[in-house]
Scaffold this motif. Structure first.
Motif, short mmCIF file in Angstrom:
data_model
loop_
_atom_site.label_atom_id
_atom_site.label_comp_id
_atom_site.label_asym_id
_atom_site.label_seq_id
_atom_site.Cartn_x
_atom_site.Cartn_y
_atom_site.Cartn_z
N MET A 392 -32.64 6.51 66.20
CA MET A 392 -31.44 7.17 65.73
C MET A 392 -29.90 7.72 66.07
N PRO A 393 -29.08 7.38 65.93
CA PRO A 393 -27.50 7.44 67.30
C PRO A 393 -27.50 8.41 65.97
N PHE A 394 -26.42 9.23 66.42
CA PHE A 394 -26.21 10.12 65.63
C PHE A 394 -24.09 10.17 65.51
N GLU A 395 -24.08 8.86 64.29
CA GLU A 395 -22.76 8.71 63.93
C GLU A 395 -21.72 8.92 63.11
N VAL A 396 -21.01 9.10 62.58
CA VAL A 396 -20.09 8.71 61.25
C VAL A 396 -20.76 7.03 60.77
N GLU A 397 -21.28 7.15 59.99
CA GLU A 397 -22.08 5.97 59.21
C GLU A 397 -20.81 5.22 58.73
N LYS A 398 -20.44 5.61 57.65
CA LYS A 398 -19.11 5.66 57.15
C LYS A 398 -18.50 6.93 56.46
N MET A 399 -16.87 6.16 56.46
CA MET A 399 -16.25 7.39 55.83
C MET A 399 -15.68 6.35 54.43
N GLU A 400 -15.54 6.59 53.88
CA GLU A 400 -15.10 6.79 52.11
C GLU A 400 -13.39 7.98 51.53
N ALA A 401 -12.62 6.29 51.27
CA ALA A 401 -12.03 7.03 50.90
C ALA A 401 -12.02 7.97 49.37
N PRO A 493 -16.78 10.52 68.22
CA PRO A 493 -16.43 11.53 67.17
C PRO A 493 -14.96 11.40 67.34
N GLU A 494 -14.93 10.22 66.78
CA GLU A 494 -13.50 10.29 65.41
C GLU A 494 -13.52 8.72 65.20
N ALA A 495 -13.10 8.93 64.24
CA ALA A 495 -12.10 7.30 62.71
C ALA A 495 -11.01 7.05 63.15
N TYR A 496 -11.14 5.92 62.03
CA TYR A 496 -9.47 5.37 61.98
C TYR A 496 -9.60 4.41 60.91
N TYR A 497 -9.12 5.51 59.60
CA TYR A 497 -8.91 4.70 58.22
C TYR A 497 -7.68 4.16 57.57
N THR A 498 -7.94 3.62 57.81
CA THR A 498 -6.55 2.98 57.26
C THR A 498 -6.82 2.90 55.62
N LEU A 499 -5.44 3.67 54.74
CA LEU A 499 -5.21 4.03 54.02
C LEU A 499 -4.39 3.33 53.20
N ASN A 500 -4.74 2.12 52.65
CA ASN A 500 -4.14 0.95 52.06
C ASN A 500 -3.58 1.73 50.55
#
Length: 506
Positions: A392-401, A493-500
């Motif tokens: 199991m990798p250690f990752e951000v699986e989901k980023m929810e608004a 260690p980064e994520a890019y969320y498009t918050l329309n």
């Protein structure tokens, strides 16, 4: 290099190559192996120049590969050792096609989109070679302009086959009796209905070279930074919408257009402003910030392996041309519209990623070609297989608004102390300009204040409360301080969320 500087020697260059670096583009990301996945190149027979423009897994487990130069090859045993070409087995199935850029197994046959038509390929006598080439649909304009590529097909949940058409980008080749009105639907998304009728659906595309569907059967495509696109987008294709590129506007006057005419397009406004004032305009579901998450998104596929490829079920894996890699996209719906987050996944492939597909064993295949442009990968073409090692990798699986921030779901249990510290996180937001110019910088950049980080449930969820969320902006999150319960750092260690849209409620 801007598209206007392409020489005649590159007249057949791939459509995705018309890029110019933003004046203030971020430095190239450091290539970093993903230690939880292996990447294995296929050793190809010398006679095959496998510029893999489309991949289709057949019901018997064989793999069909379309080649940009006009062929379709069958890999008899694609799950065999990639280094053993004899064990894999390569057989020519079809030839003489005109730039097939996509491949699909559908209703007992292979279907591809050539430059001028949708074509069905069948082997009627069972000898393993196509002997029937049938036109499924045609009717879009082709003038001879080098940039007039066509991509697909992809089925949707209603039985339609989707394809996308490149904008011409430049003057048409002058031919006797030729008129611009003879070249309809450039820069449009089209469908072939179950009855075989070609219909226009949506407008405003530039170079929509990657087309695919999510787990729900909704169809998306990637497009390329250039005029009218400050950076690269992923858009949700559906009937009647406009994505912003001007080349498709004249065809809105046609009687069969489902997109209402938009009139004169504004200049030098931001994307949030365009969402308010441009008729019918729909922003991308996801922006890929330039260089940070690649420079040329290409083909993509949805992880429906049931966990065979790791903890990213139903997410999209998107090819990247210039940086020779694969990125990952999580999508969700807010107020009925898709938006979501982009993550880097694998870097350092041998060539530019062009087409992707999962094999039955859960491994991810990447078809590659460097034609027409440079990439960090140095090989001219190829095929590679990415496999999960099982750990199991250690990752951000989901980023929810959320109405007041974001909900982060991790693939593994977090360290409660580091994950609950606000200083473990950094966030900024920015948007882009909607304008005719080629590319563009991030604009109106501002910090987003994270006021609290609360670890919830079984230690795999962290709720971030934020001040300064802005609709229509990308929210870039860095997590330098977050560790797993075992003390490991995040792979990415980064994520890019498009918050329309910011969700309503508390």
């Amino acid at each position: 290099m801007r598209s206007s500087s392409i020489t005649p020697l590159l007249a057949l260059a791939f459509a995705i190559t018309a890029h110019a670096a933003s004046p203030k583009a971020a430095p190239l990301p450091v290539m970093k192996e993903n230690p939880y996945y292996t990447v294995t190149p296929y050793v190809l027979p010398e006679e095959i120049k496998l510029e893999a423009s489309g991949l289709a897994v057949l019901p018997d487990g064989k793999l069909a590969v379309s080649v940009r130069k006009g062929e379709v090859w069958i890999l008899e045993h694609p799950e065999a050792d990639p280094k053993n070409a004899k064990a894999v087995g390569y057989k020519l199935f079809a030839s003489g096609l005109h730039e097939p850029l996509g491949l699909l197994w559908h209703d007992g046959a292979l279907i591809t989109v050539q430059r001028t038509e949708v074509t069905r390929l069948r082997d009627t006598d069972g000898d393993g070679v196509a002997d029937e080439y049938t036109t499924v649909a045609k009717g879009w304009g082709v003038s001879g302009n080098y940039h007039e590529y066509a991509y697909g097909p992809v089925p949707d949940k209603d039985g339609n086959l989707w394809l996308t058409l490149n904008a011409s980008m430049g003057n048409a080749v002058k031919m006797p009796g030729f008129r611009e009105t003879d070249k309809p639907w450039r820069g449009w998304g089209m469908v072939v209905t179950p009855q075989g009728k070609l219909e226009p659906m949506c407008a405003g595309l530039r170079s929509p070279c990657g087309i695919g569907a999510n787990a729900e059967g909704d169809v998306f495509c990637t497009d390329q930074q250039g005029n009218w696109w400050s950076t690269n987008p992923l858009v949700h294709l559906r009937k009647g919408v406009f994505f912003g590129h001007a080349d498709s506007v004249p065809d809105m006057e046609r009687l069969t257009s489902p997109v209402k005419p938009v009139g004169k397009l504004p200049q030098e406004i931001t994307i949030p402003e365009a969402m308010k004032v441009v008729p019918g305009y729909v922003p991308p579901a996801v922006w890929f910030p330039y260089v940070k998450v690649g420079q040329s998104p290409t083909g993509f596929t949805c992880d429906l392996t049931g966990g065979k490829f790791g903890p990213f079920q139903k997410q999209l894996f998107v090819g990247e041309f210039v940086l020779s890699g694969v990125n990952r996209v999580f999508l969700e719906k807010v107020d009925g519209e898709y938006q979501g987050a982009a993550f880097r996944f694998v870097d350092g492939l041998q060539s530019a990623a062009l087409s992707l597909a999962f094999l039955p064993d859960g491994s991810l295949l990447v078809g590659e070609s460097n034609r027409g442009w440079n990439s960090q990968g140095t090989r001219s073409f190829g095929l590679e297989r990415i496999q999960w090692k099982g750990k199991m990798p250690f990752e951000v699986e989901k980023m929810e608004a959320q109405p007041d921030g974001f909900l982060l779901t991790f693939t593994d249990t977090v360290d409660a102390q580091t994950a609950a510290e606000v200083k473990s996180y950094e966030m900024t937001s920015y948007t882009y300009l909607y304008h005719q110019k080629y590319g563009g910088d991030e604009v109106q950049t501002a910090p987003v204040k994270i006021t609290s980080a609360v670890v919830e449930n079984d230690g795999k969820v962290v709720r971030l409360k934020c001040e300064g969320l802005r609709a229509g902006f990308v929210h870039e999150l860095h997590l330098p301080g977050v560790k797993s319960a075992a003390g490991t750092a995040l792979v990415r260690p980064e994520a890019y969320y498009t918050l329309n849209r910011i969700p309503k409620g508390k």
